[in-house]
Design a protein around this motif. Structure first.
Motif, mmCIF file in Angstrom:
data_model
loop_
_atom_site.group_PDB
_atom_site.id
_atom_site.type_symbol
_atom_site.label_atom_id
_atom_site.label_comp_id
_atom_site.label_asym_id
_atom_site.label_seq_id
_atom_site.Cartn_x
_atom_site.Cartn_y
_atom_site.Cartn_z
ATOM 1 N N ALA A 390 0.835 -1.201 0.000
ATOM 2 C CA ALA A 390 0.000 0.000 0.000
ATOM 3 C C ALA A 390 0.870 1.251 0.000
ATOM 4 O O ALA A 390 1.965 1.278 0.573
ATOM 5 C CB ALA A 390 -0.918 0.004 1.212
ATOM 6 N N GLU A 391 0.359 2.321 -0.625
ATOM 7 C CA GLU A 391 1.058 3.609 -0.590
ATOM 8 C C GLU A 391 1.001 4.214 0.806
ATOM 9 O O GLU A 391 1.985 4.774 1.298
ATOM 10 C CB GLU A 391 0.431 4.561 -1.611
ATOM 11 C CG GLU A 391 1.148 5.893 -1.744
ATOM 12 C CD GLU A 391 0.521 6.786 -2.802
ATOM 13 O OE1 GLU A 391 1.075 7.891 -3.046
ATOM 14 O OE2 GLU A 391 -0.507 6.395 -3.378
ATOM 15 N N TYR A 392 -0.153 4.087 1.459
ATOM 16 C CA TYR A 392 -0.332 4.597 2.817
ATOM 17 C C TYR A 392 -0.986 3.510 3.676
ATOM 18 O O TYR A 392 -1.791 2.713 3.176
ATOM 19 C CB TYR A 392 -1.236 5.840 2.832
ATOM 20 C CG TYR A 392 -0.759 6.975 1.967
ATOM 21 C CD1 TYR A 392 0.308 7.778 2.360
ATOM 22 C CD2 TYR A 392 -1.380 7.247 0.750
ATOM 23 C CE1 TYR A 392 0.743 8.823 1.569
ATOM 24 C CE2 TYR A 392 -0.955 8.291 -0.051
ATOM 25 C CZ TYR A 392 0.115 9.070 0.363
ATOM 26 O OH TYR A 392 0.543 10.101 -0.425
ATOM 27 N N SER A 393 -0.671 3.503 4.956
ATOM 28 C CA SER A 393 -1.401 2.616 5.856
ATOM 29 C C SER A 393 -2.837 3.091 5.993
ATOM 30 O O SER A 393 -3.781 2.299 5.910
ATOM 31 C CB SER A 393 -0.719 2.568 7.222
ATOM 32 O OG SER A 393 -0.618 3.876 7.779
ATOM 33 N N THR A 394 -3.030 4.396 6.235
ATOM 34 C CA THR A 394 -4.361 4.994 6.305
ATOM 35 C C THR A 394 -4.350 6.316 5.566
ATOM 36 O O THR A 394 -3.303 6.962 5.428
ATOM 37 C CB THR A 394 -4.798 5.242 7.764
ATOM 38 O OG1 THR A 394 -3.929 6.215 8.358
ATOM 39 C CG2 THR A 394 -4.763 3.965 8.584
ATOM 40 N N ASP A 395 -5.507 6.730 5.096
ATOM 41 C CA ASP A 395 -5.678 8.035 4.441
ATOM 42 C C ASP A 395 -6.963 8.635 5.004
ATOM 43 O O ASP A 395 -8.063 8.194 4.659
ATOM 44 C CB ASP A 395 -5.762 7.863 2.930
ATOM 45 C CG ASP A 395 -5.794 9.204 2.200
ATOM 46 O OD1 ASP A 395 -5.901 10.252 2.878
ATOM 47 O OD2 ASP A 395 -5.725 9.211 0.957
ATOM 48 N N ILE A 396 -6.810 9.611 5.908
ATOM 49 C CA ILE A 396 -7.942 10.175 6.637
ATOM 50 C C ILE A 396 -8.197 11.595 6.153
ATOM 51 O O ILE A 396 -7.302 12.445 6.200
ATOM 52 C CB ILE A 396 -7.683 10.182 8.156
ATOM 53 C CG1 ILE A 396 -7.288 8.786 8.644
ATOM 54 C CG2 ILE A 396 -8.904 10.691 8.910
ATOM 55 C CD1 ILE A 396 -8.345 7.734 8.468
ATOM 56 N N GLU A 397 -9.417 11.856 5.697
ATOM 57 C CA GLU A 397 -9.794 13.214 5.325
ATOM 58 C C GLU A 397 -11.222 13.498 5.765
ATOM 59 O O GLU A 397 -12.003 12.584 6.029
ATOM 60 C CB GLU A 397 -9.670 13.423 3.813
ATOM 61 C CG GLU A 397 -10.646 12.617 2.974
ATOM 62 C CD GLU A 397 -10.524 12.912 1.481
ATOM 63 O OE1 GLU A 397 -11.560 13.146 0.844
ATOM 64 O OE2 GLU A 397 -9.383 12.896 0.973
ATOM 65 N N TYR A 398 -11.519 14.791 5.933
ATOM 66 C CA TYR A 398 -12.871 15.264 6.225
ATOM 67 C C TYR A 398 -13.463 14.543 7.435
ATOM 68 O O TYR A 398 -14.584 14.073 7.422
ATOM 69 C CB TYR A 398 -13.757 15.055 4.993
ATOM 70 C CG TYR A 398 -14.893 16.045 4.881
ATOM 71 C CD1 TYR A 398 -14.644 17.409 4.793
ATOM 72 C CD2 TYR A 398 -16.208 15.621 4.864
ATOM 73 C CE1 TYR A 398 -15.684 18.331 4.687
ATOM 74 C CE2 TYR A 398 -17.262 16.523 4.748
ATOM 75 C CZ TYR A 398 -16.988 17.878 4.664
ATOM 76 O OH TYR A 398 -18.023 18.779 4.555
ATOM 77 N N THR A 399 -12.663 14.491 8.500
ATOM 78 C CA THR A 399 -13.053 13.776 9.709
ATOM 79 C C THR A 399 -12.935 14.706 10.903
ATOM 80 O O THR A 399 -11.894 15.348 11.099
ATOM 81 C CB THR A 399 -12.158 12.539 9.918
ATOM 82 O OG1 THR A 399 -12.274 11.684 8.771
ATOM 83 C CG2 THR A 399 -12.551 11.765 11.157
ATOM 84 N N SER A 400 -13.975 14.786 11.709
ATOM 85 C CA SER A 400 -13.974 15.704 12.840
ATOM 86 C C SER A 400 -13.226 15.140 14.041
ATOM 87 O O SER A 400 -12.809 15.896 14.916
ATOM 88 C CB SER A 400 -15.416 16.051 13.245
ATOM 89 O OG SER A 400 -16.132 14.881 13.590
ATOM 90 N N TYR A 401 -13.079 13.827 14.142
ATOM 91 C CA TYR A 401 -12.274 13.250 15.206
ATOM 92 C C TYR A 401 -11.804 11.863 14.788
ATOM 93 O O TYR A 401 -12.592 11.032 14.330
ATOM 94 C CB TYR A 401 -13.057 13.132 16.524
ATOM 95 C CG TYR A 401 -12.236 12.503 17.610
ATOM 96 C CD1 TYR A 401 -11.227 13.217 18.242
ATOM 97 C CD2 TYR A 401 -12.419 11.168 17.965
ATOM 98 C CE1 TYR A 401 -10.429 12.630 19.204
ATOM 99 C CE2 TYR A 401 -11.632 10.571 18.933
ATOM 100 C CZ TYR A 401 -10.636 11.305 19.547
ATOM 101 O OH TYR A 401 -9.843 10.725 20.491
ATOM 102 N N PHE A 402 -10.489 11.621 14.952
ATOM 103 C CA PHE A 402 -9.965 10.286 14.695
ATOM 104 C C PHE A 402 -8.813 10.028 15.655
ATOM 105 O O PHE A 402 -8.198 10.950 16.208
ATOM 106 C CB PHE A 402 -9.493 10.143 13.244
ATOM 107 C CG PHE A 402 -8.245 10.926 12.916
ATOM 108 C CD1 PHE A 402 -6.987 10.370 13.101
ATOM 109 C CD2 PHE A 402 -8.328 12.216 12.430
ATOM 110 C CE1 PHE A 402 -5.841 11.089 12.817
ATOM 111 C CE2 PHE A 402 -7.188 12.946 12.132
ATOM 112 C CZ PHE A 402 -5.937 12.390 12.320
#
Length: 490
Positions: A390-402
């Motif tokens: 994978a290029e990234y383990s995670t890809d997080i966008e447009y999230t108010s809390y993570f």
């Protein structure tokens, strides 16, 4: 039938004939001789014959033309012979016939295909007091077919399936037990099972079954349109014709409200989305996935293993893709979308690949498909993602809390997301917080880094800094007149 083993090494044991078990009858003359199991001193695998010269007490019932009974394991005497519906059929087999009226074996029902047999089973289910509900608590058993059964696939120990089986009208509390039975789509169909097409249906449980399609499955293996309290377990769903051959392995297209769907120990191959949850009706509250649990999942053969568009209270654990192209993904293992409602309160853990056959984007991706117009994802918790292609383990966008931790390779977080990440990069542990930064020590002072300033909470406690050589520490604070004060700290 029970057998008394008390005479063997002082042990006591009862052997009970199952209700559907059979005992082979040997010979045809009278009580004849009894075939006992291998004796303790006989290790050559041969079963000696023993004369049955003891009295037989039938308890007032008649015994006629039983021939000889076969026993196994020891030469213990038969101490009791009892049971309901015992009979000898035309082939000389002793049967314990009869089972609860709530157990239905498809081989007892007519039909030229397995779906016809299942429809006949459903039609035979008794109605409850309210005619909109079937009587609950029925089990439908699907064993391997007899090769001579017209519903058996030619040349295969498998069933033919040519039309979707629809379960609706609040038909509730049904269990389909399929073991490792092979089931083939031998005609072009949309799905094998359609659950809840008209109104909410409850407690429809699918256990086992190896389902196959050859380019003739148009929508999904299992199509769920509205259900409550459903379990899917140990299913194997495979397209035999290549990648992206079926839109979805299991499709949750919520049209009128679904909740508490649990999927465990299930594998899907050759599908664009192994599991897909999408809107069948934009008015469904929360989203299609409400109280969704998927555990020990193997799914791939297309773009995503699990794709969820909107939902709340979701748990995904032990999610893995394989190395063969029919088991690999080309974009993301888990993808969360927000076309109508956000995904909220999502826990994702233990995402792995055995050896993905191609490069792909990420293990977990929370994406905005509304160009900033829709609701933000809220509460995405991720841990233990370990990937190689994978290029990234995670890809997080447009999230108010993570919050996420234990990731490889490095994650990607967009500027519009708020949360915290801990991961290893080239042997160095890193901790990154986005849009909000606060550190607490000892329960009293707190150190906060905000967008415009650095803030120390408390009555002038200040921050403690260490010199570059690590030898000395100083407290840095402001007095009430705004003067900077530096104090050595022991």
């Amino acid at each position: 039938m029970t057998r008394d083993d008390s005479s063997i090494d002082g042990a006591e044991s009862d052997w009970t004939l199952p209700r559907r078990g059979t005992l082979g009858l040997l010979g045809t003359a009278g009580l004849g001789t009894l075939l006992a199991g291998t004796a303790a001193g006989d290790r050559n695998g041969e079963q000696p014959w023993h004369e049955w010269d003891a009295d037989v007490d039938a308890g007032g019932h008649s015994l006629a033309e039983l021939g000889a009974l076969a026993t196994v394991a020891t030469d213990a005497p038969i101490a009791d012979f009892a049971g309901e519906n015992l009979r000898v059929d035309d082939d000389g087999v002793l049967n314990a016939e009869g089972s609860p009226d709530s157990i239905h074996v498809v081989t007892d029902y007519p039909g030229d295909t397995l779906d016809q047999k299942l429809e006949n089973v459903l039609d035979a289910l008794p109605e409850g007091d309210d005619l909109s509900h079937r009587q609950p608590g029925h089990r439908i058993v699907i064993p391997a077919p007899d090769p001579d059964d017209p519903a058996a696939a030619d040349g295969l120990p498998a069933w033919r399936f040519e039309s979707p089986v629809e379960i609706a009208d609040n038909t509730g509390k049904l269990v389909f037990e399929m073991g490792w039975t092979l089931i083939y789509a031998t005609a072009s169909i949309e799905s094998f099972f359609v659950i809840g097409p008209d109104e909410k249906t409850e407690n429809i449980n699918l256990y086992g079954g190896m389902f196959y399609a050859r380019g003739n499955l148009e929508r999904s293996f299992v199509d769920i349109r509205g259900v409550g309290h459903m379990h899917v377990s140990r299913m194997y769903l495979q397209s035999l014709t290549g990648r992206n051959a079926v839109p979805a392995g299991i499709r949750l297209a919520d049209s009128h409200g679904s909740s508490e769907l649990t999927i465990t120990d299930t594998e899907v191959t050759g599908c664009r989305d192994g599991f897909r949850a999408e809107y069948g009706n934009d008015d469904v509250p929360y989203g299609p996935s409400f109280d969704l649990d998927i555990r020990n999942w193997r799914g791939g053969g297309g773009e995503h293993s699990i794709r969820i568009d909107g939902g709340a209270s979701i748990t995904l654990d032990s999610i893995q893709v394989g190395g063969h192209p029919l088991q690999s993904v080309s974009e993301d293992i888990v993808r969360l979308e927000n076309s109508v409602n956000e995904t909220r309160s999502v826990s994702i853990s233990n995402v792995h690949e055995r050896h993905n056959a191609m490069d792909y984007h990420s293990g977990v991706r929370a994406v905005d498909v509304t160009d900033g117009e829709g609701p933000r994802h809220n509460g995405i918790f991720v841990e233990n993602v370990d990937l190689f292609h994978a290029e990234y383990s995670t890809d997080i966008e447009y999230t108010s809390y993570f919050d996420q931790q234990n990731l490889r390779p490095a994650p990607r977080v967009s500027d519009d997301a708020t949360g915290s990440t801990r991961w290893f990069d080239a042997g160095v542990q890193k901790h990154r917080t986005d849009r909000s930064h606060e550190f607490h020590a000892g329960g009293s002072p707190s150190f906060a880094v905000e967008e415009d300033d650095v803030r120390i909470a408390g009555a002038g406690n200040g921050a403690v800094l260490t010199t570059p050589d690590g030898e000395d520490r100083y407290r840095v604070r402001l007095d009430n007149d705004g003067n900077l004060i530096t104090e050595a700290v022991e």
